[in-house]
Write a protein that holds these residues in place. Sequence first.
Motif, PDB file in Angstrom:
ATOM      1  N   HIS A 141      18.914 -21.052  23.332  1.00  0.00           N
ATOM      2  CA  HIS A 141      18.879 -20.977  21.878  1.00  0.00           C
ATOM      3  C   HIS A 141      18.825 -22.380  21.280  1.00  0.00           C
ATOM      4  O   HIS A 141      19.436 -23.317  21.802  1.00  0.00           O
ATOM      5  N   GLN A 142      18.101 -22.519  20.172  1.00  0.00           N
ATOM      6  CA  GLN A 142      17.985 -23.795  19.483  1.00  0.00           C
ATOM      7  C   GLN A 142      18.737 -23.825  18.162  1.00  0.00           C
ATOM      8  O   GLN A 142      18.811 -24.861  17.507  1.00  0.00           O
ATOM      9  N   THR A 143      19.274 -22.709  17.735  1.00  0.00           N
ATOM     10  CA  THR A 143      20.032 -22.605  16.490  1.00  0.00           C
ATOM     11  C   THR A 143      21.378 -21.947  16.788  1.00  0.00           C
ATOM     12  O   THR A 143      21.574 -21.406  17.885  1.00  0.00           O
TER      13      THR A 143
ATOM     14  N   ASP B 205      21.003 -15.461  17.659  1.00  0.00           N
ATOM     15  CA  ASP B 205      21.220 -16.715  16.932  1.00  0.00           C
ATOM     16  C   ASP B 205      20.753 -16.607  15.481  1.00  0.00           C
ATOM     17  O   ASP B 205      20.256 -15.566  15.031  1.00  0.00           O
ATOM     18  N   ASP B 206      20.914 -17.727  14.787  1.00  0.00           N
ATOM     19  CA  ASP B 206      20.684 -17.767  13.345  1.00  0.00           C
ATOM     20  C   ASP B 206      19.209 -17.664  12.971  1.00  0.00           C
ATOM     21  O   ASP B 206      18.882 -17.409  11.813  1.00  0.00           O
ATOM     22  N   SER B 207      18.315 -17.847  13.935  1.00  0.00           N
ATOM     23  CA  SER B 207      16.888 -17.702  13.663  1.00  0.00           C
ATOM     24  C   SER B 207      16.407 -16.271  13.871  1.00  0.00           C
ATOM     25  O   SER B 207      15.254 -15.950  13.565  1.00  0.00           O
TER      26      SER B 207
ATOM     27  N   LEU C 128      16.447 -14.949  16.987  1.00  0.00           N
ATOM     28  CA  LEU C 128      16.063 -14.851  18.397  1.00  0.00           C
ATOM     29  C   LEU C 128      17.145 -14.127  19.193  1.00  0.00           C
ATOM     30  O   LEU C 128      18.334 -14.394  19.027  1.00  0.00           O
TER      31      LEU C 128
ATOM     32  N   GLY D  62      12.522 -13.876  16.756  1.00  0.00           N
ATOM     33  CA  GLY D  62      12.927 -13.516  15.406  1.00  0.00           C
ATOM     34  C   GLY D  62      11.719 -13.324  14.502  1.00  0.00           C
ATOM     35  O   GLY D  62      10.574 -13.573  14.892  1.00  0.00           O
TER      36      GLY D  62
ATOM     37  N   GLY E 164      12.076 -14.238  10.895  1.00  0.00           N
ATOM     38  CA  GLY E 164      12.386 -14.881   9.628  1.00  0.00           C
ATOM     39  C   GLY E 164      13.718 -14.515   9.030  1.00  0.00           C
ATOM     40  O   GLY E 164      14.079 -15.037   7.977  1.00  0.00           O
TER      41      GLY E 164
ATOM     42  N   PRO F  23      17.983 -14.021   9.990  1.00  0.00           N
ATOM     43  CA  PRO F  23      19.007 -14.228  11.024  1.00  0.00           C
ATOM     44  C   PRO F  23      19.518 -12.904  11.560  1.00  0.00           C
ATOM     45  O   PRO F  23      19.551 -11.897  10.854  1.00  0.00           O
TER      46      PRO F  23
ATOM     47  N   TYR G 222      20.248  -7.440  10.953  1.00  0.00           N
ATOM     48  CA  TYR G 222      19.626  -8.667  10.441  1.00  0.00           C
ATOM     49  C   TYR G 222      19.997  -8.935   8.986  1.00  0.00           C
ATOM     50  O   TYR G 222      20.478  -8.058   8.260  1.00  0.00           O
TER      51      TYR G 222
END
Length: 316
Positions: free
Chosen positions: A145-147, A170-172, A174, A192, A194, A196, A211
């Motif tokens: 994860h990146q977020t 995650d917050d994105s 994903l 994802g 758009g 979270p 979501y």
Amino acid sequence: MFRRERSIPLRGSAAALCNNLSVLPLPTRSLTHFGVVHGPSAQLLSAAPEGAPLAQRQLHAKEGAGVSPPLITQIHWCVLPFRVLLVLTSHRGIQMYESDGSVMVYWHALDAGDASLGTWSGRVLVFDIPTKGPNIVLSEELARHQTPITDIATEPAQGQDCVADTVTADDSGLLCVWRSGPKFKLLTQIPGFGAPCSSVQLWQGTVAAGYGNGQVRLYEASTGTLHVQISAHARAVCALDLAPEAGKLLSAAEDTFIHIWKLSRNPEDGYIEVEHCHGECVPDTQICGARFCDLSGSSFAVTGYDLAEILRFSSM
């Protein structure tokens, strides 16, 4: 249909956090444990079926490095095959307790150099837990994860190879689906769109995800195939929960509604089918958390911001 039962009083309001309610049913003792976060502390309550609180305990975030009091971000009971641990997370670290909160058995500090670990960086920490005692060890970090991580869900894999038993969100928006083991294996990633993803659950190889746009989506865990998309709420979903014995899914959102859905799998094509079972409105309340109080989904509990009680509902 569900009816309102006796509420459980809190010492203060639940914090305005998604998934801000944890429930541990203890049917053999006719008790239910509840955990709620409020700022730098967490409230633990034990209640009998009729709703009368029998015991209360407050846990505080360990100070760690820094001058300002740390805020707790989540409380959760982790039910393992051989042990139950109560876990608190904060911006300063991770605290693990025996299930009743009486003894802290492990503390994982996050200092200034790695304060983003598990909070902003998107890394997921995996710990080896012994059958008893404090010899808990950080064994692996998952870095797909990146977020920031928003939620984690698991279900028993029952010894089957290549079966998904963990999902991280995650917050994105994903979703990463994993097979646990001595080393975690990534099975699939669900991108994802758009919004979270605030809450996830796993049930019989199906991922349920809630979501920020009010949707609830059901995916095949092993492939990421979208089975069902539900426009469940008018505002952001703040909690999902599953009653595994009955295949019931609970969704709660900032629109003040809690919905209960019945999940089943079509025997012909294997696709998940959904039936709406119940809707409950908690007027003028910003819902923060909602959980079933038993594995059959015959009762559930709700917390809200600026609401100094846990609301309880049971089937008629």
